[in-house]
Design an enzyme around this catalytic site. Structure first.
Site, PDB file in Angstrom:
ATOM      1  N   HIS A   1       0.654  -0.843  -0.037  1.00 36.79           N
ATOM      2  CA  HIS A   1       0.336   0.326  -0.056  1.00 36.79           C
ATOM      3  C   HIS A   1       0.845   0.704  -0.077  1.00 36.79           C
ATOM      4  CE1 HIS A   1      -3.071  -2.575   1.169  1.00 36.79           C
ATOM      5  NE2 HIS A   1      -2.447  -3.189   1.913  1.00 36.79           N
TER       6      HIS A   1
ATOM      7  N   SER B   1      15.519  22.607 -14.755  1.00 40.41           N
ATOM      8  CA  SER B   1      14.113  23.370 -15.854  1.00 40.41           C
ATOM      9  C   SER B   1      14.146  24.495 -16.384  1.00 40.41           C
ATOM     10  CB  SER B   1      13.636  23.210 -14.282  1.00 40.41           C
ATOM     11  OG  SER B   1      12.399  24.709 -14.082  1.00 40.41           O
TER      12      SER B   1
ATOM     13  N   LYS C   1      16.319  22.535  -9.881  1.00 45.23           N
ATOM     14  CA  LYS C   1      16.018  20.847 -10.529  1.00 45.23           C
ATOM     15  C   LYS C   1      17.085  20.047 -11.233  1.00 45.23           C
ATOM     16  CE  LYS C   1      11.833  20.731 -10.721  1.00 45.23           C
ATOM     17  NZ  LYS C   1      10.227  19.979  -9.861  1.00 45.23           N
TER      18      LYS C   1
ATOM     19  N   ASN D   1      15.432  16.394 -13.041  1.00 51.25           N
ATOM     20  CA  ASN D   1      13.979  15.372 -12.651  1.00 51.25           C
ATOM     21  C   ASN D   1      14.097  14.101 -13.709  1.00 51.25           C
ATOM     22  OD1 ASN D   1      12.305  18.369 -11.972  1.00 51.25           O
ATOM     23  ND2 ASN D   1      12.522  19.595 -14.561  1.00 51.25           N
TER      24      ASN D   1
ATOM     25  N   GLU E   1      10.225   9.192 -16.498  1.00 50.80           N
ATOM     26  CA  GLU E   1       8.714   9.742 -16.767  1.00 50.80           C
ATOM     27  C   GLU E   1       8.106   9.485 -18.463  1.00 50.80           C
ATOM     28  OE1 GLU E   1       8.269  14.306 -15.509  1.00 50.80           O
ATOM     29  OE2 GLU E   1      10.401  13.535 -14.985  1.00 50.80           O
TER      30      GLU E   1
END
Ligand code: ARG
Length: 459
Positions: free
Chosen positions: A155, A276, A282, A284, A289
């Site tokens: 979970h 970014s 940043k 990323n 993704e």
């Protein structure tokens, strides 16, 4: 005039030509088309259906066309519709009437069925190699991280401690099944349809087995109507690739999570991250993704193909031309995602201290504390309740189970003695789970060895 133009009095509308032409995407099968035609011509010659000299000239010229295509000397023509008629047209331009004999006893319906099977066989082989490399990389990561304790979740809540090796080898199992599914899909793709004709074979005495052997297929299709209208292997490959993408995507989701500032379990290499345009701080996990995102388009191609095929009467229908773009895109997508993913995980840095700290929180050794009681004669349900109360006590006093004193333990149950502390250390929690399939170092070492043997057994 079109190769099929005899019974027409008007030429096709030019926009219609553009609409139904497939050369913009099926040109990638030029090699398969040419090799298939060579095998067909050889067989026609051997069977005396065309003369040996004609067969030889056709074969030789087709190979010249192949070399010219590969040298970038050929431009395909939308007017000639598809790769099959483009190559036949070029052949006829080069050797005239002899070239016109190539299509004897053949239809584009069995020709395209042959080409796509040949093309996908080679793509499946390439993808299998990429999956094999990924499994090898995961096994290496496991070798390097057998002692790296991290939280295991259910979970997405802290559950029980595991090791990074145990975690990545879970994915190795998934990719082993994917490899297997690719091999299985290959088997059903490896069947030779040429000779099926348009749908009902032909009156010429074709030797299908000779073509099958020349092109390295396993066997021939056994029903010509099925031979031209079966696209199961395309759907099966799309389904296999969808499952493979799903596995990559799950792992990518974890990579994204693990590199988040609240986790900091890993740091991705700069070569596999992006910045970014506005926020200077940043870094990323774009590649993870993007792989997660591309999973959607592969699923989409599977659904599209299932839907295209669902209402088609036997045998060939032009709808089936829609099989190519989706499966080509799916194959291209996997051939990009797999190496990017493999290198991304190969180059990531593991923050073992952060993983360990995270595993210390959340009472992940509570099951082991209860098991200690059970091993000292307390029934499991009572042990569960005792430890449940202790956890509550810890929450109220802002402590972890290993920070309690023996007196505090004894207040909860007289049975406790000082051996409880060793029993609930994270190292004990992990390494005493020696059951096959578990996180203990003993077992993980065995699994790594099994994986090495598995990898060595793959051709
Ligand atoms: N380009 C066609 C396809 O991909 C080739 C077969 C065409 N056959 C036909 N009868 N129109 O399906």
């Amino acid at each position: 005039m079109k190769l099929w133009g005899g019974r027409f009095t008007k030429s096709t509308d030019s926009f219609t030509d553009h609409f139904h032409s497939s050369i913009s995407f099926d040109s990638r099968m030029y090699k398969q088309d040419i090799l298939g035609s060579c095998a067909h011509a050889d067989m026609l010659g051997k069977q005396g259906i065309i003369s040996k000299d004609d067969a030889e000239l056709i074969h030789k010229t087709l190979l010249e066309i192949l070399a010219d295509i590969e040298a970038g000397k050929v431009t395909f023509d939308e007017q000639a519709e598809d790769i099959h008629m483009n190559i036949e047209t070029i052949l006829i331009q080069r050797i005239g009437d002899v070239g016109k004999r190539l299509h004897t006893g053949r239809s584009r319906n069995d020709q395209v069925a042959l080409d796509i099977r040949m093309y996908l066989k080679s793509e499946i082989t390439d993808i299998k190699l990429l999956v094999k490399k990924l499994i090898a990389e995961l096994n290496q990561i496991a070798k390097d991280n057998m002692d790296v304790i991290m939280p295991g979740y259910t979970h997405l809540q802290n559950a029980q401690p595991v090791t990074l090796a145990h975690h990545v080898l879970a994915y190795a199992e998934m990719f082993k099944r994917d490899y297997d599914r690719l091999s299985d899909t290959y088997k059903r793709t490896n069947v030779m349809p040429l000779g099926s004709g348009a749908l009902a074979t032909t009156t010429y005495p074709l030797d299908r087995q000779a073509v099958c052997d020349a092109l390295g297929f396993d066997s021939i299709t056994l029903n010509s109507m099925d031979g031209v209208s079966d696209r199961d292997f395309v759907i099966e490959l799309l389904s296999t690739l969808s499952i493979l993408m799903m596995h990559l995507s799950r792992f990518c989701e974890e990579i994204v999570l693990w590199s988040n500032q609240q986790f900091r379990f890993i740091e991705l290499d700069d070569a596999y991250s992006t910045g970014s345009s506005i926020m200077p701080q940043k870094k990323n996990p774009d590649m993870a993704e993007l792989i997660r995102g591309k999973t959607g388009r592969v699923y989409g191609h599977l659904m599209a193909m299932l839907t295209t095929m669902k209402g088609l009467p036997l045998a060939y229908n032009k709808d089936m031309q829609e099989d190519k773009e989706g499966v080509f895109d799916a194959v291209d997508t996997l051939k990009m995602c797999l190496p990017v993913f493999t290198n991304m995980v190969k180059t990531m840095t593991v923050n073992r201290d952060n993983m360990y700290k995270a595993a210390k929180g959340g009472f992940m050794n509570a099951t082991d504390a209860a098991d200690w009681l059970v091993k000292h004669g307390v029934p499991f349900r009572d042990a569960h309740a005792i430890i449940g109360h202790l956890v509550l006590y810890c929450i109220e006093h802002n402590k972890s189970l290993d920070e309690l004193t023996l007196d505090e333990y004894k207040a909860a149950s007289e049975v406790f003695d000082e051996t409880i502390f060793d029993a609930i250390s994270l190292e004990t929690c992990v390494n005493s789970r020696k059951v096959e399939g578990g996180p203990s170092k003993d077992y993980i070492q065995k699994l790594i060895k099994l994986n090495d043997e598995y990898l060595a057994s793959l051709k």
